[in-house]
Design an enzyme around this catalytic site. Structure first.
Site, PDB file in Angstrom:
ATOM      1  N   CYS A  32      20.122  21.366  57.292  1.00  8.17           N
ATOM      2  CA  CYS A  32      19.629  19.763  58.004  1.00  8.17           C
ATOM      3  C   CYS A  32      20.153  19.722  59.312  1.00  8.17           C
ATOM      4  CB  CYS A  32      21.172  19.228  57.674  1.00  8.17           C
ATOM      5  SG  CYS A  32      21.830  17.910  58.312  1.00  8.17           S
TER       6      CYS A  32
ATOM      7  N   CYS B 123      22.455  18.362  61.924  1.00  9.91           N
ATOM      8  CA  CYS B 123      23.506  18.896  61.483  1.00  9.91           C
ATOM      9  C   CYS B 123      24.608  20.160  62.034  1.00  9.91           C
ATOM     10  CB  CYS B 123      24.415  19.158  60.347  1.00  9.91           C
ATOM     11  SG  CYS B 123      23.530  17.322  58.838  1.00  9.91           S
ATOM     12  N   ASP B 124      23.571  21.516  62.211  1.00 10.97           N
ATOM     13  CA  ASP B 124      24.110  22.187  62.178  1.00 10.97           C
ATOM     14  C   ASP B 124      22.626  23.373  63.318  1.00 10.97           C
ATOM     15  OD1 ASP B 124      25.065  22.250  59.888  1.00 10.97           O
ATOM     16  OD2 ASP B 124      23.905  22.958  58.415  1.00 10.97           O
TER      17      ASP B 124
END
Lengths: 107, 335
Positions: B149, B152-153
């Protein structure tokens, strides 16, 4: 229905706050969609384990040093400390059942 | 209140046998559209949202192919809207992950944590989840530099070199997103051409800090001993020659696997694990319908998921009212 039992830790107080007892820390950021999914579970855990477990959140945007220190490179990540020692690292989404089992191991 | 032993929870579960006309498993575009239609048919559907609530769109940024939003809409915003729309008409959405189902008799039984739910009609919209590499090491370094992701990261890789594995739309979206954060994004693809849509290809190709390595597989991720990603071991699929690429992060975008583990042995599956449907949204069990990516390995779009969610809800409604036309296939599939 944010739980008042969930504390907020910062880079400044992190070391001190995890020193005693069992502490579950949720690393998150405002822009992280999966973090919003785990947040209500973390709040429920804070209510259900009240008195036995300290539950806290760290906003990684405002507190970059702590995630770096514990090599957090993805969120959501939950870290569980016992008397200052890191015991568990839980990366990504988990069910409440599974988190409850992990916490119970250390109580 | 405190729950330490599991006993009080079990006792509680016996009291919680919640029965509904329609239960929807999953809360992506398919599940929520099914819930919207079922709610508008006064069936007060219950949606069990699952651990990946909101589905794959929750991990995307701008969605530019959802009809009716000419300037695009953010994936998470679209899901928030869809969820509110379903709730407005009476859908009830609960947290939780279904741990087992019994489809051998109606009403069907679903277990969530320690509670049981009964459904007269069931809509399966459990979607698909990101596929991992099958190296073992990739999962061990998840959250330590390996991610599925980017939104997200990606944050953790500001000013660092990263790699993206894959050649489809997911991989290109990740690469484009990461190119704004990382110093250099290397796309590693095992074929010599991308599968991604033309628009995504053009965007990725025109980005100055996205490079491509073709005909190449990732055979190892280092360094487990250090507990973080330091480099990738690559192998040219033609020559077999291996090389190493130094990166701090690696994002996997090699596709998805359908979330059908719950239904193995109970619903007919294709060889690739996707649910079999026929005559609309019907599965191999009467009263169980399926929608979205869990049964679609061809189109896999938000809008096709939503469309099939609508079909599943209409089929479920007709099934419950006894007006769903029986079909010839059923008698052969249902044992």
């Amino acid at each position: 229905m944010a739980s008042e039992k969930v504390k907020t830790f910062t880079d400044a107080n992190f070391g001190e706050e995890v020193k005693n007892g069992v502490v579950l820390v949720d690393f998150w950021a405002t822009w992280c969609a999966p973090c919003r999914r785990i947040a209500p579970i973390v709040e429920q855990l804070a209510d259900e384990f009240d008195g036995k477990l300290t539950v806290a959140k760290v906003d990684i945007d405002e507190n970059p040093m702590t995630p770096s220190k514990f090599m957090v490179r993805g969120i959501p990540t939950l870290l569980l400390f016992k008397d200052g020692d890191l015991k568990e690292t839980i990366v990504g989404l988990e069910t409440k059942d599974r988190l409850t089992q992990v916490i119970n191991k250390h109580l | 209140m405190s729950i330490v032993s599991t006993e009080p929870a079990l006792k509680d579960a016996a009291l919680r046998n919640i029965e509904r006309q329609v239960i929807v498993i999953g809360s992506g575009p398919a599940g929520l559209t099914a819930a919207l239609y079922a709610a508008r048919a006064n069936l007060t559907p219950l949606v069990i949202e699952g651990i990946e609530a909101g589905g794959q769109l929750m991990l995307t940024t701008m969605v530019e192919n959802w009809p009716g939003h000419r300037d695009g809409i953010m994936g998470p915003d679209l899901m928030t809207e869809l969820r509110a729309q379903a709730e407005r008409f009476g859908a009830e959405i609960i947290q939780g992950d279904v741990s087992s189902v019994d489809l051998s008799q109606r009403p069907f039984t679903l277990k969530v944590d320690n509670a049981s739910y009964l459904a007269h009609a069931l809509i399966v919209a459990t979607g698909a989840s990101a596929k991992w590499l099958d190296l073992g090491v990739d999962k061990k370094l998840s959250g330590r530099g390996v991610s599925t992701c980017a939104t997200c990261d990606g944050f953790f890789f500001k000013g660092l070199p990263v790699a993206v594995i894959g050649g489809g739309d997911t991989a290109m979206e990740e690469a484009i997103y990461l190119s704004k954060l990382a110093t250099r994004v290397t796309v590693i693809h095992r074929r010599e051409a991308l599968r991604a849509s033309k628009v995504m290809q053009d965007k990725a190709m025109s980005s100055p800090n996205i490079d491509f390595i073709w005909n190449t597989e990732v055979v190892d991720i280092k360094d487990l001993a250090q507990g973080k990603v330091t480099s990738l071991v690559l192998r040219d699929v033609n020559s077999g020659k291996t090389s190493e690429l130094a990166v701090d992060g690696v994002f996997i975008g090699i596709g998805h696997v359908p979330n059908t583990a719950l239904f193995k042995g109970q619903l007919a599956l294709h060889d690739n694990g996707y649910l079999k449907t026929h005559d609309g949204a019907r599965t191999s069990v009467r009263g169980v319908f399926a929608a979205g990516d869990v049964q679609d390995h061809v189109y896999r779009q938000a809008v096709t998921a939503a469309g099939s969610g609508c079909m599943a809800a209409i089929d479920a409604e007709r099934f419950l009212s006894g007006t769903l036309h029986e079909d010839s296939l059923h008698s052969t599939i249902v044992s």
